[in-house]
Design a protein around this motif. Structure first.
Motif, PDB file in Angstrom:
ATOM      1  N   LEU A 248      90.419  15.608  18.549  1.00  0.00           N
ATOM      2  CA  LEU A 248      89.360  14.655  18.852  1.00  0.00           C
ATOM      3  C   LEU A 248      89.547  14.154  20.277  1.00  0.00           C
ATOM      4  CD1 LEU A 248      87.014  12.887  17.671  1.00  0.00           C
ATOM      5  CD2 LEU A 248      88.774  11.135  17.301  1.00  0.00           C
TER       6      LEU A 248
ATOM      7  N   SER B 209      99.572   7.624  26.767  1.00  0.00           N
ATOM      8  CA  SER B 209      98.400   7.111  26.046  1.00  0.00           C
ATOM      9  C   SER B 209      98.719   6.010  25.037  1.00  0.00           C
ATOM     10  CB  SER B 209      97.684   8.253  25.329  1.00  0.00           C
ATOM     11  OG  SER B 209      97.374   9.245  26.251  1.00  0.00           O
TER      12      SER B 209
ATOM     13  N   THR C  24     101.135  20.752  19.365  1.00  0.00           N
ATOM     14  CA  THR C  24      99.863  20.999  20.048  1.00  0.00           C
ATOM     15  C   THR C  24     100.095  21.757  21.355  1.00  0.00           C
ATOM     16  OG1 THR C  24      99.212  18.869  19.175  1.00  0.00           O
ATOM     17  CG2 THR C  24      97.760  19.845  20.809  1.00  0.00           C
TER      18      THR C  24
HETATM   19  P1  G4P Z   1     102.688  14.180  17.309  1.00  0.00           P
HETATM   20  O1  G4P Z   1     103.305  13.317  18.349  1.00  0.00           O
HETATM   21  O2  G4P Z   1     102.034  13.383  16.200  1.00  0.00           O
HETATM   22  O3  G4P Z   1     103.656  15.225  16.775  1.00  0.00           O
HETATM   23  O4  G4P Z   1     101.503  14.958  17.966  1.00  0.00           O
HETATM   24  P2  G4P Z   1     101.311  16.406  18.606  1.00  0.00           P
HETATM   25  O5  G4P Z   1     102.598  17.007  19.021  1.00  0.00           O
HETATM   26  O6  G4P Z   1     100.441  17.173  17.682  1.00  0.00           O
HETATM   27  O7  G4P Z   1     100.487  15.926  19.847  1.00  0.00           O
HETATM   28  C1  G4P Z   1     100.959  15.983  21.179  1.00  0.00           C
HETATM   29  C2  G4P Z   1     100.115  15.153  22.072  1.00  0.00           C
HETATM   30  O8  G4P Z   1      98.723  15.312  21.742  1.00  0.00           O
HETATM   31  C3  G4P Z   1     100.358  13.660  21.994  1.00  0.00           C
HETATM   32  O9  G4P Z   1     100.081  13.159  23.257  1.00  0.00           O
HETATM   33  C4  G4P Z   1      99.312  13.177  21.007  1.00  0.00           C
HETATM   34  O10 G4P Z   1      99.008  11.813  21.191  1.00  0.00           O
HETATM   35  C5  G4P Z   1      98.161  14.042  21.383  1.00  0.00           C
HETATM   36  N1  G4P Z   1      97.190  14.302  20.304  1.00  0.00           N
HETATM   37  C6  G4P Z   1      97.435  14.739  19.058  1.00  0.00           C
HETATM   38  N2  G4P Z   1      96.276  14.921  18.401  1.00  0.00           N
HETATM   39  C7  G4P Z   1      95.286  14.575  19.259  1.00  0.00           C
HETATM   40  C8  G4P Z   1      93.868  14.556  19.176  1.00  0.00           C
HETATM   41  O11 G4P Z   1      93.239  14.900  18.153  1.00  0.00           O
HETATM   42  N3  G4P Z   1      93.195  14.141  20.278  1.00  0.00           N
HETATM   43  C9  G4P Z   1      93.823  13.760  21.424  1.00  0.00           C
HETATM   44  N4  G4P Z   1      93.067  13.343  22.449  1.00  0.00           N
HETATM   45  N5  G4P Z   1      95.162  13.786  21.549  1.00  0.00           N
HETATM   46  C10 G4P Z   1      95.872  14.183  20.469  1.00  0.00           C
HETATM   47  P3  G4P Z   1     101.092  13.317  24.466  1.00  0.00           P
HETATM   48  O12 G4P Z   1     101.505  14.718  24.715  1.00  0.00           O
HETATM   49  O13 G4P Z   1     102.224  12.382  24.206  1.00  0.00           O
HETATM   50  O14 G4P Z   1     100.210  12.897  25.672  1.00  0.00           O
HETATM   51  P4  G4P Z   1      99.930  11.531  26.405  1.00  0.00           P
HETATM   52  O15 G4P Z   1     100.356  10.377  25.529  1.00  0.00           O
HETATM   53  O16 G4P Z   1     100.719  11.593  27.658  1.00  0.00           O
HETATM   54  O17 G4P Z   1      98.465  11.536  26.587  1.00  0.00           O
END
Ligand code: G4P
Length: 191
Positions: free
Chosen positions: A20, A60, A100
């Motif tokens: 999303l 985020s 992801t």
């Molecule tokens: P997890 O932490 O629950 O295991 O999540 P996962 O590995 O699946 O997700 C990795 C990154 O992707 C995380 O951000 C998470 O917040 C973000 N994410 C997961 N699902 C979604 C989604 O449906 N939409 C969006 N927009 N983001 C999603 P991150 O790598 O820590 O990035 P950031 O916080 O620096 O932006």
């Protein structure tokens, strides 16, 4: 939380089977009034716990965590994903694998900002596979601190993160719970 669900319906974009996009109000452009409402909702849910600090991971998680810290009038600490010139020693660290992105990040928090005297509320934007929250829980354990619970802005119930936390009997409050994406539309879980 109705306000958040309405906003997701209006401005969220479903990408593929399980992502999303919410960059117009949560994780790129940020709506401060919405953040304040999220912070208040987390406060209402956890106000009876003896919380001393709000904890999140950059980047985020910071906006909703800050809003929560403002509602509680408590400090907010975010784990860093990159070591910096000023963040090298005296660190708690944990490995966080992203399903992801298929990458592993090391997250770090200075030992100055978390101790056995702390009771911590974790806040994050998404709960997908739960790896970021697991990394923070690992760090809370290293510090000898106590976990009060986890506040999530958007939970995807079809991924495994929620089960991991429920299995450990951790209190989780998710303000929007998405059960599925169907034909590009968001289907919320009915609690
Ligand atoms: P997890 O932490 O629950 O295991 O999540 P996962 O590995 O699946 O997700 C990795 C990154 O992707 C995380 O951000 C998470 O917040 C973000 N994410 C997961 N699902 C979604 C989604 O449906 N939409 C969006 N927009 N983001 C999603 P991150 O790598 O820590 O990035 P950031 O916080 O620096 O932006």
């Amino acid at each position: 939380m109705k306000l958040l669900e309405t906003r997701i319906q209006q401005d969220g974009q479903v990408l593929g089977a399980d992502v999303l996009k919410v960059d117009s109000f949560l994780n790129h452009q940020i709506d401060p009034d919405l953040m304040a409402a999220l912070g208040q909702a987390f406060y209402d849910s956890f106000k009876d716990a003896p919380i001393t600090k709000i904890l999140t991971v950059e980047s985020s998680g910071i906006a909703p965590a800050l809003a929560t810290g403002m509602a509680f009038h408590l400090p907010v600490v975010f784990a860093r994903k990159h070591k910096s010139l000023t963040l090298k020693d005296n660190l708690y660290t944990a490995e966080v694998y992203s399903f992801t992105k298929k990458t592993t990040n090391q997250i770090s928090i200075s030992t100055k900002f978390l101790s056995a005297d702390d009771t911590v509320l974790i806040i994050d934007d998404f709960l997908a596979n739960g790896q970021a929250v697991e990394g923070l829980i690992d760090i809370i354990g290293q510090a000898g601190a106590t976990l009060a619970g986890v506040g999530i802005v958007i939970e995807k119930t079809f991924q495994k993160g929620r089960k991991l936390l429920d299995d450990r009997h951790i209190k989780v409050t998710s303000l929007a719970r998405i059960q599925a994406f169907e034909d590009g539309q968001v289907v919320f879980a009915q609690d």
